[in-house]
Design a protein around this motif. Sequence first.
Motif, PDB file in Angstrom:
ATOM      1  N   THR A  22     -18.929 -50.156  21.871  1.00  0.00           N
ATOM      2  CA  THR A  22     -20.217 -50.037  22.559  1.00  0.00           C
ATOM      3  C   THR A  22     -20.297 -51.091  23.660  1.00  0.00           C
ATOM      4  O   THR A  22     -19.877 -52.232  23.471  1.00  0.00           O
ATOM      5  CB  THR A  22     -21.385 -50.236  21.574  1.00  0.00           C
ATOM      6  OG1 THR A  22     -21.270 -49.280  20.528  1.00  0.00           O
ATOM      7  CG2 THR A  22     -22.723 -50.051  22.271  1.00  0.00           C
ATOM      8  N   ASP A  51     -16.058 -47.393  17.202  1.00  0.00           N
ATOM      9  CA  ASP A  51     -17.476 -47.695  17.421  1.00  0.00           C
ATOM     10  C   ASP A  51     -17.690 -48.582  18.646  1.00  0.00           C
ATOM     11  O   ASP A  51     -18.690 -49.316  18.734  1.00  0.00           O
ATOM     12  CB  ASP A  51     -18.064 -48.376  16.188  1.00  0.00           C
ATOM     13  CG  ASP A  51     -17.346 -49.672  15.854  1.00  0.00           C
ATOM     14  OD1 ASP A  51     -16.260 -49.914  16.419  1.00  0.00           O
ATOM     15  OD2 ASP A  51     -17.871 -50.444  15.019  1.00  0.00           O
ATOM     16  N   PRO A  68     -27.426 -50.029  25.504  1.00  0.00           N
ATOM     17  CA  PRO A  68     -26.195 -49.892  24.705  1.00  0.00           C
ATOM     18  C   PRO A  68     -25.635 -48.474  24.791  1.00  0.00           C
ATOM     19  O   PRO A  68     -26.366 -47.498  24.647  1.00  0.00           O
ATOM     20  CB  PRO A  68     -26.663 -50.231  23.290  1.00  0.00           C
ATOM     21  CG  PRO A  68     -27.888 -51.056  23.479  1.00  0.00           C
ATOM     22  CD  PRO A  68     -28.557 -50.524  24.708  1.00  0.00           C
ATOM     23  N   HIS A 119     -22.534 -45.932  23.465  1.00  0.00           N
ATOM     24  CA  HIS A 119     -21.425 -45.667  22.550  1.00  0.00           C
ATOM     25  C   HIS A 119     -20.361 -44.894  23.314  1.00  0.00           C
ATOM     26  O   HIS A 119     -20.565 -43.733  23.706  1.00  0.00           O
ATOM     27  CB  HIS A 119     -21.923 -44.864  21.342  1.00  0.00           C
ATOM     28  CG  HIS A 119     -20.918 -44.787  20.229  1.00  0.00           C
ATOM     29  ND1 HIS A 119     -19.976 -43.795  20.139  1.00  0.00           N
ATOM     30  CD2 HIS A 119     -20.708 -45.605  19.163  1.00  0.00           C
ATOM     31  CE1 HIS A 119     -19.232 -43.975  19.065  1.00  0.00           C
ATOM     32  NE2 HIS A 119     -19.657 -45.082  18.453  1.00  0.00           N
TER      33      HIS A 119
END
Length: 381
Positions: A263, A261, A228, A230
Amino acid sequence: MKKQKVKLTGREKSELFGEALVTIVLLLLLNLSIVILLNLAVMNDPHLENNIFFLKKNITLWNGSHLWSWQRGFIVILIIFDVIILWWRLIRRYHQMQLRHVIDELHYIADGHLDHRIPFTVKTDLQKVIDSINALVESTVAAMEEERQIEKSKDDLITNVSHDIRTPLTSIIGYLGLLKYQNDLSQDNKKYISIAYDKSLQMKALADDLFEYTTLKSSNKSKLVLAPLHINSMLEQVAAGFELEAENKNIEFNVETRPHDLTIEADAKKLVRVLNNLISNALKYGNGASRINLIANKVNNQYVELRVENNGEKIPEAALKSIFERFYRVESSRNLQTGGAGLGLAISQNIVELHGGTITCKSDDSWTSFIIRLPLNSPQE
């Protein structure tokens, strides 16, 4: 390859039956019209009737008998003519259907199924076309395979040479670095050592780029280290790395991420390399730029669009078509002070494609934009 005859579908058989039925009806109507017209002509013209009687009396058949009914003889001739016309029309339509099947096979091959061949065998000149198409596909596949082998051999050579060059270069750079800071050297010697040191660094950077390019080119998605990522944090960190250089050139960074946010699943190290290449190009070649935008947007809950924009000098339209090719540089001179060997954008394109995305470039008088589209989810899924 096993040859086979063209198999007609149920619909095509129905077309043939309909063709035969329509042809028969039209021929019957035509025959009836001809017979009626001839009867009327004979009835209204005594001379024509006498001539027909004279012919019947003088024409002797193979068994010695005479042709007493001209109508029957004429009808037999019409039937033979009708059969010939019917056969010709059905064969003509059948050949059209064969051609339709060959065209469908050709479209299937053109869609990328180069391992497929047209398996039909026909008794017309169409067979020559089929054989020529199959031969052409065979030669095309052979040429593509040969080109792949040549490209692979070339990439292997570049990879091996660049890898072997990096080891001695590292030692040379290390020794030159030690000599560079010796105090007991003359100014001339320090100057020459400093030049050799800088050139060695440039050569090592070129070898690293060559090695990375050929390695990425032969890579697949399994070599990505996915996690993941960001987006906004990555963009801010990359911009911070170039902040000092940008200040020296009076260029301001602007980072925008929507949503904040956002991602994605990606290889952070490789994506950072892409952004570093694009920002470096903007700083080196964006003459007159005062602003560099790093923008990320979510598109239709399927893609993430990353844009690296600068308001500097426009890239020529002709250069946009080749800008991602390896060793291509917009400037005509190969000046190592402003750029390397022209592999940065090619490497960036390979990294983006490994992620299952695309990268394009647009440039006008206002902005030069590199647009990256990446799938929201992992490309391995």
